[in-house]
Design a protein around this motif. Structure first.
Motif, mmCIF file in Angstrom:
data_model
loop_
_atom_site.group_PDB
_atom_site.id
_atom_site.type_symbol
_atom_site.label_atom_id
_atom_site.label_comp_id
_atom_site.label_asym_id
_atom_site.label_seq_id
_atom_site.Cartn_x
_atom_site.Cartn_y
_atom_site.Cartn_z
ATOM 1 N N ALA A 103 0.621 8.039 -2.422
ATOM 2 C CA ALA A 103 0.144 8.057 -3.812
ATOM 3 C C ALA A 103 -1.287 7.546 -3.939
ATOM 4 N N LYS A 104 -1.830 6.981 -2.836
ATOM 5 C CA LYS A 104 -3.177 6.391 -2.823
ATOM 6 C C LYS A 104 -3.291 5.299 -3.883
ATOM 7 N N LYS A 105 -2.350 4.348 -3.771
ATOM 8 C CA LYS A 105 -2.322 3.206 -4.681
ATOM 9 C C LYS A 105 -1.976 1.942 -3.897
ATOM 10 N N ILE A 106 -2.419 0.816 -4.411
ATOM 11 C CA ILE A 106 -1.971 -0.472 -3.912
ATOM 12 C C ILE A 106 -1.301 -1.213 -5.062
ATOM 13 N N ARG A 107 -0.401 -2.122 -4.720
ATOM 14 C CA ARG A 107 0.221 -2.955 -5.757
ATOM 15 C C ARG A 107 -0.362 -4.351 -5.632
ATOM 16 N N VAL A 108 -0.965 -4.821 -6.719
ATOM 17 C CA VAL A 108 -1.668 -6.094 -6.739
ATOM 18 C C VAL A 108 -0.929 -7.068 -7.646
ATOM 19 N N ILE A 139 0.859 -1.187 0.000
ATOM 20 C CA ILE A 139 0.000 0.000 0.000
ATOM 21 C C ILE A 139 0.892 1.233 0.000
ATOM 22 N N ASP A 140 0.612 2.156 -0.887
ATOM 23 C CA ASP A 140 1.311 3.448 -0.912
ATOM 24 C C ASP A 140 0.283 4.509 -0.535
#
Length: 448
Positions: free
Chosen positions: A88-93, A84-85
């Motif tokens: 940046a409001k992103k997740i890495r899937v 979870i970042d």
């Protein structure tokens, strides 16, 4: 304005959050990531399928996958979120790369506490959690003659009873002097343990696990304990639930003293636009704010509904908990709310106790069961601060009622004069809660 709400975890908290986000705004885009093959089933029912009280695992599924599609909830099955970042409001899937979100709900659930002994990688160690794995383990149980349960946790109690019902020689080891040693008082646990003995269960109290023994082929052949070795074909590891917090911690989200993610009354975490719910977070107890983690499925679902509603643009608060609880163990039902005598004593909380043994129906009605009630109250005010019960029926309903009573600050005086239903098939003339309260008032007067 509609939001993209991403939820990590497909258990009770995750699916509650998905529904909550849609309730806040039906236009919200809701995506749920789960590592497992299924969502929307009751893992709490697994021991009862193993024990043959429930005929098959299909009965545990609450909805089919199409129902989530129809509700506009995008569930991504067998998918792992790697990071979870929050900036940046992103997740890495895994398999998808980076995925952005407007709001994120972390509902990654629990793991069983690592026993911390040799042999933890052996075959034949069963951690009850995923329904697909449970289906395979159920086939294994048909071949098992002797099993060991590690720890008399809530799950441990259920699995002891299940395996005994299955006709398996069952041994229970636990470092405490009695079952549910950190929650349940010994007088409440005693009837359960007596019924286990009648069912052929061998209990090893004040006994610590020292290791899992290898049969030379990578499979468990027994357990080493502080009181010697116990041979077995299978071990159910029912250690304490701990928060599955690795993903949140790596993202810099604040954890509390229990290891659970710290949340406020709206289920917000320390990170912007990130909420958390269920076993991954800690919740303040209504009496003194003591942080709690690893509560029930109903708590997880309620927390998820609040977290999802707020993540979806709504505004809803989640209250402190008083934790009414109940379960079937052996031939009895046990339950309670808030503090028991052991917990109150350990926390240094003074208390007055009222006890009563009553019946669940009219004495002459078939199927009448004993009900034992113990109430704890604050000295002076006699405000209710806890209760514990054991009986043949009616424990769940009394625990629910007493949970409200503690939340609302009712006293033993209030309960001593409570109205109760009298109907021979469902309620006795004298309600055991009222009698216990009357006895508690009398004891308080003696000590005044």
């Amino acid at each position: 304005m509609a939001r993209k709400v991403v939820i990590v975890g497909g258990g009770a908290a995750g699916l509650g959050a998905a529904g909550g986000a849609k309730a806040a705004d039906p236009a919200n885009k809701v995506v749920v990531y789960t590592q497992f093959e299924d969502v929307a089933y009751s893992p709490c029912g697994i021991p009862y399928v193993h024990g043959k009280e429930i005929p098959d695992f299909q009965a545990l599924f609450l909805a089919d996958k199409q129902s989530y599609v129809d509700a506009g909830i995008d569930v991504r099955y067998e998918t792992t979120v790697r990071s979870i970042d929050t900036a940046a409001k992103k997740i890495r899937v895994e398999g998808e790369g980076e995925v952005s979100y407007d709001s994120l709900v972390v509902a990654t659930g629990f793991d069983y506490k690592d026993p911390g002994v040799a042999g933890a990688g052996l075959g034949g160690l069963y951690y009850v959690k995923n329904i697909r794995a449970a289906m395979e383990w159920d086939k294994v149980l048909d071949t098992v003659k002797k099993a060991v349960i590690v720890e008399a946790s809530a799950l441990g109690l259920e699995m002891v009873t299940a395996l005994a019902h299955r006709g398996i020689e069952t041994h229970l080891i636990d470092p405490h002097p009695w079952a549910l040693g950190e929650l349940c008082d010994p007088d409440i646990a005693a009837p359960v343990q007596e019924s286990w003995a009648e069912m052929g269960v061998t209990m090893h109290w004040n006994t610590e696990l020292k290791g899992f023994l290898d049969n030379g082929k990578g499979h468990v052949r027994g357990v080493a304990t502080s009181n010697g070795e116990i041979a077995c074909d299978l071990v159910v590891v029912a250690t304490h639930k701990v928060p599955n917090n690795a993903l949140a911690m790596a993202a810099g989200v604040t954890a509390g003293s229990t290891g659970g993610v710290v949340i406020d009354d709206h289920m917000r975490t320390s990170a912007r636009d990130v909420w958390a719910a269920g076993d991954v977070c800690e919740i303040p107890h209504g009496l003194g704010g003591l942080p709690l983690q690893g509560l029930t499925g109903s708590h997880a679902y309620a927390q998820g509904k609040v977290a999802g509603f707020n993540a979806g643009g709504g505004d809803r608060a989640y209250q402190s908990v008083y934790v009414p609880w109940g379960m079937v163990a052996g031939k009895w039902m046990i339950g309670g709310v808030a503090l028991g005598e052991v917990a109150a004593g350990a926390l240094g909380i003074p208390h007055v106790v009222g006890r009563a043994t009553g019946i669940s129906r009219a004495r002459y009605y078939p199927g009448v069961k004993q009900v034992r009630v113990k109430l704890l109250a604050e000295p002076g005010t006699l405000r209710l601060i806890g209760a514990q019960m054991v009986g043949g029926e009616g424990i769940k309903e009394r625990a629910d009622f007493l949970g409200v009573a503690v939340r609302k600050g009712l006293t033993l005086h209030d309960l001593a004069t409570m109205e109760n239903v009298y109907s021979p098939p469902i309620g006795a003339l004298n309600e055991p809660i009222a009698v216990a309260a009357q006895n508690g008032v009398a004891e308080a007067r003696k000590g005044a």
